[in-house]
Enzyme design. Structure first.
Site, PDB file in Angstrom:
ATOM      1  N   GLY A 147       0.322  -4.885   0.653  1.00  0.00           N
ATOM      2  CA  GLY A 147      -0.846  -4.906  -0.245  1.00  0.00           C
ATOM      3  C   GLY A 147      -0.560  -5.617  -1.562  1.00  0.00           C
ATOM      4  CB  ALA A 198      -0.872  -0.010   1.242  1.00  0.00           C
ATOM      5  CD  GLU A 226       1.286  -5.603   5.775  1.00  0.00           C
ATOM      6  OE1 GLU A 226       2.006  -6.570   6.094  1.00  0.00           O
ATOM      7  OE2 GLU A 226       0.608  -5.572   4.737  1.00  0.00           O
ATOM      8  CD  GLU A 234      -2.826  -7.264   2.610  1.00  0.00           C
ATOM      9  OE1 GLU A 234      -2.350  -6.162   2.246  1.00  0.00           O
ATOM     10  OE2 GLU A 234      -3.497  -7.400   3.655  1.00  0.00           O
TER      11      GLU A 234
HETATM   12  N1  COA Z   1       4.653   3.062  -0.461  1.00  0.00           N
HETATM   13  C1  COA Z   1       5.089   4.216  -0.975  1.00  0.00           C
HETATM   14  N2  COA Z   1       6.250   4.338  -1.621  1.00  0.00           N
HETATM   15  C2  COA Z   1       6.982   3.229  -1.783  1.00  0.00           C
HETATM   16  C3  COA Z   1       6.586   1.980  -1.285  1.00  0.00           C
HETATM   17  C4  COA Z   1       5.355   1.923  -0.601  1.00  0.00           C
HETATM   18  N3  COA Z   1       4.881   0.781  -0.102  1.00  0.00           N
HETATM   19  N4  COA Z   1       7.531   1.063  -1.578  1.00  0.00           N
HETATM   20  C5  COA Z   1       8.500   1.724  -2.254  1.00  0.00           C
HETATM   21  N5  COA Z   1       8.173   3.029  -2.384  1.00  0.00           N
HETATM   22  C6  COA Z   1       8.929   4.086  -3.048  1.00  0.00           C
HETATM   23  C7  COA Z   1      10.113   4.539  -2.201  1.00  0.00           C
HETATM   24  O1  COA Z   1       9.705   5.484  -1.230  1.00  0.00           O
HETATM   25  C8  COA Z   1      10.994   5.143  -3.265  1.00  0.00           C
HETATM   26  O2  COA Z   1      10.481   6.404  -3.630  1.00  0.00           O
HETATM   27  P1  COA Z   1      11.491   7.673  -3.847  1.00  0.00           P
HETATM   28  O3  COA Z   1      12.388   7.248  -4.964  1.00  0.00           O
HETATM   29  O4  COA Z   1      10.577   8.784  -4.202  1.00  0.00           O
HETATM   30  O5  COA Z   1      12.221   7.827  -2.545  1.00  0.00           O
HETATM   31  C9  COA Z   1      10.767   4.225  -4.470  1.00  0.00           C
HETATM   32  O6  COA Z   1       9.518   3.584  -4.235  1.00  0.00           O
HETATM   33  C10 COA Z   1      11.826   3.145  -4.591  1.00  0.00           C
HETATM   34  O7  COA Z   1      11.912   2.419  -3.383  1.00  0.00           O
HETATM   35  P2  COA Z   1      13.288   2.210  -2.561  1.00  0.00           P
HETATM   36  O8  COA Z   1      12.915   1.947  -1.130  1.00  0.00           O
HETATM   37  O9  COA Z   1      14.234   3.307  -2.820  1.00  0.00           O
HETATM   38  O10 COA Z   1      13.811   0.863  -3.257  1.00  0.00           O
HETATM   39  P3  COA Z   1      14.786  -0.235  -2.600  1.00  0.00           P
HETATM   40  O11 COA Z   1      15.216  -1.109  -3.721  1.00  0.00           O
HETATM   41  O12 COA Z   1      15.827   0.404  -1.777  1.00  0.00           O
HETATM   42  O13 COA Z   1      13.846  -1.086  -1.605  1.00  0.00           O
HETATM   43  C11 COA Z   1      11.824  -2.240  -0.948  1.00  0.00           C
HETATM   44  C12 COA Z   1      12.777  -1.841  -2.109  1.00  0.00           C
HETATM   45  C13 COA Z   1      10.610  -2.903  -1.556  1.00  0.00           C
HETATM   46  C14 COA Z   1      12.554  -3.231  -0.012  1.00  0.00           C
HETATM   47  C15 COA Z   1      11.449  -0.979  -0.145  1.00  0.00           C
HETATM   48  O14 COA Z   1      10.970   0.008  -1.065  1.00  0.00           O
HETATM   49  C16 COA Z   1      10.374  -1.188   0.879  1.00  0.00           C
HETATM   50  O15 COA Z   1      10.646  -1.727   1.959  1.00  0.00           O
HETATM   51  N6  COA Z   1       9.131  -0.715   0.588  1.00  0.00           N
HETATM   52  C17 COA Z   1       8.031  -0.777   1.517  1.00  0.00           C
HETATM   53  C18 COA Z   1       7.486  -2.170   1.639  1.00  0.00           C
HETATM   54  C19 COA Z   1       6.362  -2.198   2.651  1.00  0.00           C
HETATM   55  O16 COA Z   1       6.557  -1.970   3.828  1.00  0.00           O
HETATM   56  N7  COA Z   1       5.163  -2.496   2.173  1.00  0.00           N
HETATM   57  C20 COA Z   1       4.000  -2.600   3.022  1.00  0.00           C
HETATM   58  C21 COA Z   1       3.310  -1.307   3.102  1.00  0.00           C
HETATM   59  S1  COA Z   1       1.916  -1.396   4.180  1.00  0.00           S
END
Ligand code: COA
Length: 259
Positions: free
Chosen positions: A111, A66, A134, A114
């Site tokens: 999400g 999400a 989460e 999910e």
């Molecule tokens: N919501 C909003 N933005 C998100 C996102 C999310 N769930 N997941 C990734 N992004 C965005 C990052 O903020 C970043 O944006 P920016 O370039 O404007 O800063 C962009 O996507 C790239 O992500 P980044 O974190 O830089 O990539 P990474 O390769 O270092 O890491 C993940 C990849 C997937 C491990 C990491 O993005 C992550 O942990 N995301 C969240 C996962 C999560 O907790 N999901 C559940 C949400 S309830």
């Protein structure tokens, strides 16, 4: 219908829905979820479509969750609405009368995991990684991840992954039964189409009945056994049933019309 955050295309009866926010790793904001729901509904109403694929744009992510930036300041009431509205869309995908396959091309987190779990089947690329992270955010899943993960991999492993927030690599997801197949990334859509094409040779109303019955097994307010009895009886009044049985007796291939 034109969309902002998803791409849609129909090719040989298969509607492909691509979540298209690659710079945000295809994170699901409210609008994106509503658009996915609208596209699946369109697919169900379009007679030229017999099956659907949901995938993510780019090579890195299916959907990384999400959109955290959207809900970071939400109150409990706003969060409940987000969860309820999104849940309705996810349920509508699960209840789609036409088969929906998640082609998981990268991260399927929160999400995203999910969303994949609401689809009827999941095909993953070798680089795909699943998870419900989460708890890292002080949250629990809001789109039925606590329920569907248990359904797919069992209570013990689901509790482990929900509480540790560990990512599940594609091969382990396959071993656990979370995904149906793992393929090289370049073969993801072809494999999804191959399976949909096989399902597409079957009687569409019977496929819709299977989906309904299997979902019914897990619905708290329905009795899957009774649903199956009712859906079984319903098949007997369809032209496809008559065609299927007749074709067998005449030793020929059935020509189903979905009627
Ligand atoms: N919501 C909003 N933005 C998100 C996102 C999310 N769930 N997941 C990734 N992004 C965005 C990052 O903020 C970043 O944006 P920016 O370039 O404007 O800063 C962009 O996507 C790239 O992500 P980044 O974190 O830089 O990539 P990474 O390769 O270092 O890491 C993940 C990849 C997937 C491990 C990491 O993005 C992550 O942990 N995301 C969240 C996962 C999560 O907790 N999901 C559940 C949400 S309830």
């Amino acid at each position: 219908m034109s969309y902002e955050n998803i791409l849609t295309s129909i090719e040989e009866g298969i509607l492909t829905i691509t979540v298209n926010r690659p710079d945000k790793l295809n994170a699901l904001n409210y609008k994106t979820i509503q658009e996915i729901g609208a596209a699946v509904s369109e697919g169900n109403h379009d007679k030229s479509v017999f099956g659907m694929i949901i995938t993510g744009a780019g090579e890195k992510a299916f959907v990384a969750g999400a959109d955290i930036s959207e809900f970071s300041n939400y109150s409990s009431i706003e969060a409940e609405k987000l969860s309820r509205d999104g849940g309705e869309v996810f349920n509508s995908i699960e209840q789609s009368a036409k088969p929906v396959i998640a082609a998981v091309n990268g991260f399927a987190l929160g999400g995203g995991c999910e969303l994949a779990m609401t689809c009827h089947l999941r095909i993953a690329s070798e680089s795909a990684r699943f998870g419900q992270p989460e708890v890292n955010l002080g949250l629990i899943p809001g789109y039925a991840g606590t329920q569907r993960l248990v359904q797919l991999i069992g209570k013990g492993k689901a509790l482990e992954y929900l509480m540790t927030a560990d990512m599940i690599p594609a091969l382990e997801a396959h071993r656990l039964g979370l995904v149906n197949y793992v393929v090289p990334v370049g073969e993801l859509i072809a494999k999804s189409k191959e399976i949909l094409n096989k399902i597409g040779t079957k009687a569409p109303l019977a496929i819709a009945g299977i989906i309904k019955c299997v979902n019914s097994h897990f619905a708290y307010d329905e009795d899957g056994f009774n649903t199956e009895i009712y859906e079984f009886g319903k098949c007997f009044s369809t032209a496809d049933f008559k065609e299927g049985t007749q074709a067998f007796l005449e030793k020929r291939k059935a020509a189903f019309k979905g009627e």
